[in-house]
Design an enzyme around this catalytic site. Structure first.
Site, PDB file in Angstrom:
ATOM      1  N   GLN A 101      -3.470  13.276 -14.528  1.00 67.91           N
ATOM      2  CA  GLN A 101      -3.568  11.839 -14.767  1.00 67.91           C
ATOM      3  C   GLN A 101      -4.898  11.496 -15.433  1.00 67.91           C
ATOM      4  O   GLN A 101      -5.125  10.347 -15.783  1.00 67.91           O
ATOM      5  CB  GLN A 101      -3.436  11.086 -13.438  1.00 67.91           C
ATOM      6  CG  GLN A 101      -2.121  11.341 -12.712  1.00 67.91           C
ATOM      7  CD  GLN A 101      -2.049  10.736 -11.329  1.00 67.91           C
ATOM      8  OE1 GLN A 101      -1.512  11.349 -10.424  1.00 67.91           O
ATOM      9  NE2 GLN A 101      -2.580   9.533 -11.131  1.00 67.91           N
ATOM     10  N   ARG A 122      -0.565   6.424  -4.682  1.00 67.49           N
ATOM     11  CA  ARG A 122      -0.135   5.138  -5.227  1.00 67.49           C
ATOM     12  C   ARG A 122      -0.972   3.994  -4.654  1.00 67.49           C
ATOM     13  O   ARG A 122      -0.454   2.954  -4.259  1.00 67.49           O
ATOM     14  CB  ARG A 122       1.353   4.907  -4.957  1.00 67.49           C
ATOM     15  CG  ARG A 122       1.965   4.022  -6.029  1.00 67.49           C
ATOM     16  CD  ARG A 122       3.453   3.979  -6.020  1.00 67.49           C
ATOM     17  NE  ARG A 122       3.856   3.012  -7.041  1.00 67.49           N
ATOM     18  CZ  ARG A 122       5.025   2.994  -7.639  1.00 67.49           C
ATOM     19  NH1 ARG A 122       5.915   3.891  -7.343  1.00 67.49           N
ATOM     20  NH2 ARG A 122       5.305   2.086  -8.536  1.00 67.49           N
ATOM     21  N   CYS A 123      -2.273   4.225  -4.582  1.00 71.83           N
ATOM     22  CA  CYS A 123      -3.159   3.187  -4.057  1.00 71.83           C
ATOM     23  C   CYS A 123      -4.576   3.422  -4.537  1.00 71.83           C
ATOM     24  O   CYS A 123      -4.890   4.451  -5.087  1.00 71.83           O
ATOM     25  CB  CYS A 123      -3.095   3.127  -2.542  1.00 71.83           C
ATOM     26  SG  CYS A 123      -4.347   4.029  -1.653  1.00 71.83           S
ATOM     27  N   GLU A 131       0.522  -0.478  -7.668  1.00 75.85           N
ATOM     28  CA  GLU A 131       0.490   0.032  -6.306  1.00 75.85           C
ATOM     29  C   GLU A 131       0.617  -1.045  -5.238  1.00 75.85           C
ATOM     30  O   GLU A 131       0.681  -0.722  -4.051  1.00 75.85           O
ATOM     31  CB  GLU A 131      -0.803   0.808  -6.100  1.00 75.85           C
ATOM     32  CG  GLU A 131      -2.032  -0.039  -6.253  1.00 75.85           C
ATOM     33  CD  GLU A 131      -3.291   0.790  -6.485  1.00 75.85           C
ATOM     34  OE1 GLU A 131      -4.319   0.435  -5.925  1.00 75.85           O
ATOM     35  OE2 GLU A 131      -3.231   1.776  -7.211  1.00 75.85           O
TER      36      GLU A 131
END
Lengths: 175, 793
Positions: free
Chosen positions: B221, B368-369, B738
């Site tokens: 990523q 996802r945060c 998120e």
């Protein structure tokens, strides 16, 4: 020497047992010399260079490797290539014709039914099997038919919509 | 005539995605799809045990196998100073184990062979002699005075504690508690879970000795961070390192860190002078790569009788596994945990955090945060519900009383963040209306007649998305900003590159929409390219919902730089001074004479064919954007559930999501992000977790044990929107990717706990599997989820 993983038509090393298989892939007869333990998913991906079939979990859970085997959806990561000898296999690459997309492909794009795209080929193949049996599925029937395919990005809601979209278009095309 | 922005695919258009064209044809290009001539394949041998000293490793039988090219051990890595590597939290992590294995699934050896089947066979021929040590699977065991030391490799390390850290005003908070009418408490465990993208991690390393160039195709990523790390660890010149992040089959934070497999594959390519591909299997991914959560949270709230919150105390104990490898800004030890309670006007707060090593997989990625925001918001909303219950106050009303009001923004939180904007009550009202909150009591009574328990759960939160600003946020000293480079071709078409990296998030589609909005060039005329460090400007990558807040802002800024130059070209073409030029979407015209104008495409052609004397040719620029603050989206999630008390099974009857993520660039993609996030929230609340048994065996290392919801059980979600533009973002956008995963779990859990309120149950730790709910229901006792679990349970 390679065990026929990538170079499927090179002569095998003498100590590796091989078998010649002929598989009808997307309407075209393909042959390969394969080790008996070679998985169908790997033959499709590495041997036949059809990389649209993905391997996600190797344990038949995620469904990213779903292809149609004599018209029925199977997980190609847990089927041996030799089991497919003489059979018919359809992959995502066979969905579209030269000139147009399959209604499922259009539906998936229209309804935003994919994000990373990794589960998408398997999802569409599982959905195709459903629509070949039932062109007017309910939402529950779609959810059940896709319950062997995991998606981590979309939450399925739009995938269901995409299948409904495709079913409607396919019904309209029939009339 | 001004252009219609939606028609050219600008801001607010639900433009269908560009990337879909290849994905729906099965023509995506993921790492495992890439084949290079002469490529070898790598497989990793992993530790079967959680904690053991390595007495010996015998690789001779593996070397003897036909087709095996190289077998690497920790000792061989050590000889090249590569047995250990730095983590993102200033610790070290083993690449291949040398002295001990410290968790089940740890990388011990690697085999490089002609194909992956041979490599796997050869791993089976390696004999490792382990001397078993006692495993530690939770922080209580880790803190015991007689606990075996996991990190005996670290000079100066005492016991298993990694850090103590605190933030907030302790004295003032103590005073608030002294003044309280009511003190409400809650204690819970946010279980370990895993981002588990569908595609596992993998890489294809290709070292060319002739040119000295190393190209690595990698599931990352953040390709530029990898380039910097490879330059440091492998001591290769940075200009000779090219990291390519091709299509990514989902990331969710899992693909931020640098994993041992990447490092070993690079070394293997250097040693064999052949491309080396390593593709992790699912068990490898689930048992060794960045997990999320695993925090024990305890806290209390000082309350006035009328419902006003006077102060909050929080205490967190986090389980980091064998190496402290959290991906987080340097300044903080427990991420942005102190963003808790940002939506509420609370005078004072204090938090104390402790972290421990255990014999579990390392990681602590922000699944996802944004850096532990999920744990913070879950604790916040569970605490808020407990406090409302203790006061005997309606849970919606309690929130309303304590919300930061619209006009209070920018608001300094008790822990020191500065929220930017929001309309919290409006969001709550929309949510309550949609779920039918007023009629709930009647509905509940009606269900009770059928023997069913109904519950309603609310989760309202604002969270900080989009690190940095660079004053406060850096990773390993590299400041957190992002970048965009825009080149307009002479035909008026364009290519845009950024330092972010999409992973299913639609960058190729939405980034073009921002340019269309700023320049009036149709989005279809703009190619977006990311992920190749040889061509993309430096950026910190995509995680923590930072793409739109940071890279998205850089795109708007670079388009404005380009527009400023185009204006000079327009003045030249129109033969007026620059001050007499007006702009409308896609076009400059002469003030007072709207007919007389030139399009942005005319300006582009002029930049290559008819520029004024003395002007530098070309029409392109680059922008680096360092945001002044984080963006603060708000979300209100409300779940209505029904429990079957005979089985403990709960069904979601209705779920309402009200999201305010500021201006929406592509509403279709925003909604897709929210639905996907809510599904992961449902997963965590209901089924998806990893635990360990007494021996340190991981439970949840494959998809038989680690359950992801399918289309069959995932509920439907009703989405609503409120738009409060971000005051400091160039196009008013906030992060959104998120919010649903962060805020969602508490809505489900609060709903189930609301249904069980009369049973004397205050907390069941996630996941709320039917057996846990049934046990709580029948015993009236809380269920606490700390490992170890008994094997087979």
């Amino acid at each position: 020497m390679s065990s026929l993983y990538e170079e499927i038509n090179t002569p095998p090393a003498s100590d590796i047992p091989v078998r010649r298989v002929t598989i009808n892939v997307n309407g075209e007869a393909r042959t390969a010399n394969v080790e008996p333990r070679l998985l169908l998913a790997h033959l499709l991906r590495q041997g036949f260079k059809l990389t649209g079939t993905h391997t996600g979990c190797d344990t038949t859970n995620c469904g990213a490797c779903t292809v149609l085997f004599d018209g029925r959806p199977i997980k190609s990561c847990t089927m041996f290539a030799v089991q497919a000898d003489g059979h018919d296999v359809q992959t995502v690459e066979g969905l579209a014709s030269a000139s147009e997309l399959h209604p499922l492909q259009e539906g998936f794009k229209q309804e935003h039914a994919l994000q990373c795209g990794f589960c998408t080929p398997g999802m569409m193949m599982a959905a195709k099997a459903l629509l070949e049996e039932n062109l007017n599925p309910t939402e529950d029937e779609i959810r059940w038919a896709l319950s062997g395919n995991l998606c981590r990005c979309t939450g399925y809601q739009n995938i269901v919509k995409a299948v409904l979209w495709a079913a409607e278009k396919m019904r309209a095309e029939l009339n | 005539m001004s252009l219609n922005e939606v028609k050219i695919g600008g801001m607010g258009a639900s433009r269908r995605r560009v990337e879909d064209n290849r994905f729906i044809r099965g023509k995506g290009n993921y790492v495992d799809d890439i084949v290079l001539p002469g490529m070898l394949h790598m497989e990793i041998l992993r530790s079967p045990v959680a904690h053991a000293r390595i007495k010996s490793i015998d690789t001779s039988a593996a070397w003897d196998m036909p087709g095996v090219r190289l077998v690497l051990t920790g000792e061989m890595m050590a000889a090249r100073n590569l047995a250990w590597m730095p983590t993102l939290s200033y610790d070290t992590a083993a690449v291949l184990a040398t002295d001990k294995v410290r968790f089940q699934g740890q990388e011990v050896c690697a085999v490089i062979a002609d194909d992956p089947y041979i490599a796997k066979d050869a791993c089976g021929k390696i004999v490792v002699d382990y001397e078993i040590l006692p495993p530690i699977v939770n922080p209580v065991q880790a803190a015991a005075p007689d606990a075996v030391q996991i990190r005996d490799d670290k000079a100066g390390q005492v016991g298993n504690k990694i850090f103590d850290w605190e933030i907030g005003d302790k004295a003032r908070t103590d005073n608030a508690f002294a003044d309280a009418d009511v003190v409400s408490k809650i204690e819970l465990h946010y279980p370990r879970t895993h981002p588990s993208p569908m595609e596992t991690c993998g890489s294809l390393a290709d070292y060319d000795r002739a040119t000295g160039k190393l190209t690595v195709y990698l599931t990352t990523q953040a390709p530029h961070i990898v380039r910097a790390a490879v330059a440091m660890v492998a001591e290769l010149p940075e200009q000779n390192i090219r990291i390519v992040s091709p299509d990514i089959g989902g990331g969710f934070g899992n693909k931020v860190p640098i994993y041992p497999g990447y490092v070993v594959a690079i070394l293997a390519s250097i040693l064999t002078e052949k491309p080396v591909k390593w593709i992790e299997d699912k068990t490898g991914n689930l048992t060794s790569t960045g997990f999320g959560r695993d925090v024990y949270l305890k806290g209390e709230m000082a309350l006035r009788k009328d419902g006003k919150i006077l102060g909050v105390r929080m205490n967190t104990i986090s389980d980091h596994g064998a190496f402290f490898a959290d991906a987080q800004p340097s300044k903080f030890k427990i991420g942005l945990m102190h963003s808790a309670f940002a939506a509420y006007d609370i005078p004072t707060a204090h938090m104390f955090a402790t972290g421990y090593y255990t014999n579990k997989a390392p990681g602590g990625v922000a699944y996802r945060c944004s850096f532990r925001v999920t744990e913070a918001m879950f604790f916040q909303e569970r605490m808020v519900q407990a406090a409302a219950d203790d006061l005997g106050m309606d849970q919606a009303e309690f929130r309303r009383v304590n919300f930061v009001k619209d006009e209070q923004h920018p608001h300094r939180t008790a822990f020191g963040f500065l929220t930017d904007s929001g309309q919290y009550e409006k969001c709550l009202d929309i949510g309550l209306e949609a779920i039918g909150y007023k009629n709930f009591a009647a509905e509940k009574a009606e269900a009770a007649k059928r023997g069913r328990l109904l519950g309603i759960g609310i989760s309202t939160m604002t969270e900080p998305l989009g690190a940095g600003n660079s004053r406060e946020y850096d990773i390993l000293g590299i400041k957190m900003f992002d970048s965009a480079e825009l080149r307009i071709h002479m035909s008026g078409k364009a290519i845009l590159r950024t330092g972010s990296r999409g992973q299913g998030t639609g960058h190729e589609t939405t980034w073009a929409q921002i340019v269309a909005h700023e320049l009036g060039i149709p989005a279809d005329d703009i190619l977006v390219e990311e992920g190749d460090t040889d061509t993309a400007p430096f950026g910190m990558g995509t995680y923590a919902s930072r793409s739109t807040p940071v890279a998205g802002a850089a795109i708007a800024m670079v388009a404005r730089k380009v527009r400023a130059k185009a204006r000079k070209l327009a003045a030249h073409l129109l033969e007026v001074s620059e001050e007499d030029i007006e702009w409308e979407l896609g076009r400059f015209y002469v003030r007072g004479n709207q007919e007389r104008g030139v399009t942005i495409q005319d300006c582009a052609m002029a930049a290559y064919s008819n520029m004024p004397d003395g002007m530098e040719p070309g029409l392109e620029n680059v922008a680096y954007y360092d945001p002044p603050n984080l963006t603060w989206p708000f979300a209100c999630y409300i779940a209505k559930v029904e429990i079957d008390p005979e089985t403990g099974v709960w069904d979601v009857l209705q779920f309402v999501a009200v999201d305010d993520c500021g201006v929406r660039i592509n509403p279709m993609i925003v909604e897709g992000q929210i639905m996907g996030g809510l599904t992961e929230a449902y997963a965590m609340a209901n089924m998806q977790y990893q635990t360990y048994d007494e021996e340190g065996n991981i439970i949840g290392g494959n998809y038989m044990d680690f359950l992801l919801p399918t289309a069959w059980e995932t509920p439907g979600f009703e989405l609503y929107e409120v738009v409060t533009p971000c005051p400091h973002h160039p196009i008013g956008a906030k992060g959104v990717g998120e919010c649903a995963t962060v805020g969602g779990p508490a809505a489900f859990v609060n709903a189930v706990m609301d249904a069980l309120k009369d049973k004397g149950v205050r907390n069941i730790d996630m996941p709320l599997m039917p057996n846990r709910v049934y046990e709580a229901l029948t015993t009236g006792k809380d269920i606490y989820g700390m490992p170890p679990v008994r094997s087979g349970n």
